[in-house]
Design a protein around this motif. Structure first.
Motif, PDB file in Angstrom:
ATOM      1  N   ALA A 161       0.864  -1.181   0.000  1.00 31.92           N
ATOM      2  CA  ALA A 161       0.000   0.000   0.000  1.00 31.92           C
ATOM      3  C   ALA A 161       0.899   1.227   0.000  1.00 31.92           C
ATOM      4  N   THR A 162       0.414   2.324  -0.586  1.00 33.30           N
ATOM      5  CA  THR A 162       1.198   3.557  -0.647  1.00 33.30           C
ATOM      6  C   THR A 162       0.404   4.731  -0.093  1.00 33.30           C
ATOM      7  N   ALA A 163       1.110   5.634   0.576  1.00 32.87           N
ATOM      8  CA  ALA A 163       0.566   6.906   1.072  1.00 32.87           C
ATOM      9  C   ALA A 163       1.736   7.699   1.624  1.00 32.87           C
ATOM     10  N   GLY A 169       5.534  14.965   1.718  1.00 33.23           N
ATOM     11  CA  GLY A 169       5.099  15.252   0.366  1.00 33.23           C
ATOM     12  C   GLY A 169       5.371  14.169  -0.647  1.00 33.23           C
ATOM     13  N   ALA A 170       6.016  13.073  -0.240  1.00 36.11           N
ATOM     14  CA  ALA A 170       6.311  11.967  -1.151  1.00 36.11           C
ATOM     15  C   ALA A 170       5.608  10.709  -0.661  1.00 36.11           C
ATOM     16  N   ASP A 171       5.085   9.921  -1.600  1.00 39.40           N
ATOM     17  CA  ASP A 171       4.460   8.659  -1.230  1.00 39.40           C
ATOM     18  C   ASP A 171       5.491   7.705  -0.647  1.00 39.40           C
ATOM     19  N   ASP A 172       5.082   7.006   0.407  1.00 38.23           N
ATOM     20  CA  ASP A 172       5.861   5.924   0.990  1.00 38.23           C
ATOM     21  C   ASP A 172       5.175   4.603   0.661  1.00 38.23           C
ATOM     22  N   LEU A 173       5.895   3.514   0.842  1.00 40.45           N
ATOM     23  CA  LEU A 173       5.406   2.185   0.505  1.00 40.45           C
ATOM     24  C   LEU A 173       5.457   1.304   1.744  1.00 40.45           C
ATOM     25  N   VAL A 174       4.351   0.605   2.030  1.00 42.43           N
ATOM     26  CA  VAL A 174       4.320  -0.366   3.124  1.00 42.43           C
ATOM     27  C   VAL A 174       4.162  -1.752   2.519  1.00 42.43           C
TER      28      VAL A 174
END
Length: 382
Positions: A161-163, A169-174
């Motif tokens: 999932a990304t948010a 200000g940048a998307d992170d990834l889980v």
């Protein structure tokens, strides 16, 4: 209490060739499945994204990969390696006449997360993989996805999932890892992204959202054992220790967020492998009560939520071992409809594929041809 801190401290492969692909609408059998008096699903059968009798799917995602304002399909085929992952381009009407392989290498992908990782205005793709690091596929602007490196170490990734978790200000990834190696990759995402361990609990699914109304992005892992779910509440800088939700006997496979009971906060709609699917009801970020929304013998591997009947309540769609199912949320009470077919469905995606403003459903089947369902309302025509 130990906290997880989230603050910060490639050339593309050869060109990809799109080839003509037989759209399911050209040859599919049709079956209409009523959901309520005014809504129904049109079943598109025998839609094989990979072109061979034994080439089926372990993941599916919808996104506009070619920039023409309709949703395309990325299909990931990790359960039948070494069959290639595929990208199918939408003609705007829910037909997919053009297809191409994703990347150059055929690997063990499960699911997929579309995201614009390089901020160039087009959607790239991140694919969690078994035995390998997360794959990065960068979009060339015309809908061609090429290999662009890897994120993290080899593991047993099963969900993503990304948010923007840390508000930079940048998307992170889980990434959810079934062997306990779940981690967060901090944006900007790509081969140089820094990774932070998240949990040693065995996890196979993940979703992100604000569970306690503080404006921060919280994380929920779907667990294999220990409990049904693990909830990580964020304070913007990191996470406290996870709160375990549910019973270890209710082994989950996937979780989606939706305000099921209409009280203004996000509940946990959960696909359970060993028991009835359940909704864990939210009370200020705590989940001490749950309600079953399916039979005890249902074996579910994926869940998505969407308002299928325009009543401003979320409904649930489940991917199952055996017939898939839709659970309509009728004023908080579940009304279940079993869908045709009896396959091992591993993943699903929901979105408007044909531009009619209604959500459609794609199922990624592991031992049968993949299927699409198009939502119709009374009076709708093709």
């Amino acid at each position: 209490m130990k906290r997880l801190t989230l603050k910060h401290g490639t050339a593309l492969a050869a060109s990809v060739v799109f080839t003509a692909f037989a759209s399911p609408h050209a040859h599919a059998d049709r079956l209409v499945i009523p959901l309520t008096d005014t809504e129904s699903l049109t079943h598109i059968e025998e839609f094989n994204w990979f072109g061979g009798e034994d080439d089926f799917s372990a993941g599916i995602s919808f996104a506009d990969f070619d920039g023409d304002r309709d949703l395309d399909i990325a299909a990931v085929n990790g359960r039948h390696w070494p069959v290639a992952d595929m990208l199918l381009l939408n003609d705007g009407k829910g037909h997919f006449p053009m297809a191409a392989e994703i990347g150059e290498w055929r690997t063990t992908g499960y699911g997929g997360c579309p995201a614009d990782i390089d901020n160039d205005g087009d959607m790239d793709l991140l694919v969690p993989r078994d035995w390998l690091p997360v794959a990065v596929f960068r979009n060339d602007g015309a809908g061609r996805l090429a290999d662009a490196g890897e994120i993290g170490e080899a593991g047993a990734a099963r969900g993503c999932a990304t948010a923007d978790i840390n508000n930079d200000g940048a998307d992170d990834l889980v990434i959810a890892d079934r062997k306990g190696g779940s981690f967060i990759a901090l944006g900007p995402l790509g081969p140089d992204a820094r990774t932070v361990p998240l949990s040693d609990l065995p996890a196979v699914g993940v979703t992100l959202g604000d569970l306690n109304g503080d404006g921060e992005v919280d994380t929920v892992l779907a667990l294999r054992g220990e409990a049904t779910l693990a909830v990580f509440l964020s304070n913007g800088d990191g996470y406290a220790a996870p709160v375990l939700v549910g019973d270890a006997e209710w082994e989950s496979r996937s979780v989606a967020l939706a305000d099921w009971d209409g009280d203004g906060d996000l509940d946990l709609v959960t696909a359970i492998l060993s028991g009835a699917n359940r909704v864990f009801l939210n009370s200020g970020g705590k989940f001490t009560r749950s309600v079953p929304i399916g039979p005890e013998d249902e074996v579910s591997q994926g869940v998505r939520v969407a308002d299928l009947n325009a009543d401003e309540r979320p409904d649930a769609i489940f991917a199952n071992e055996g017939p898939n199912a839709v659970v309509m949320n009728i004023e908080g009470l579940p009304q279940r409809t079993q869908l045709p077919g009896d396959s091992d469905t591993y993943d699903l995606a929901v979105g408007d594929l044909n531009g009619d403003g209604l959500p459609d459903i794609g199922f990624a089947n592991s031992d049968a041809s993949n299927t699409l369902f198009f939502l119709k309302r009374s009076g709708d025509t093709e």
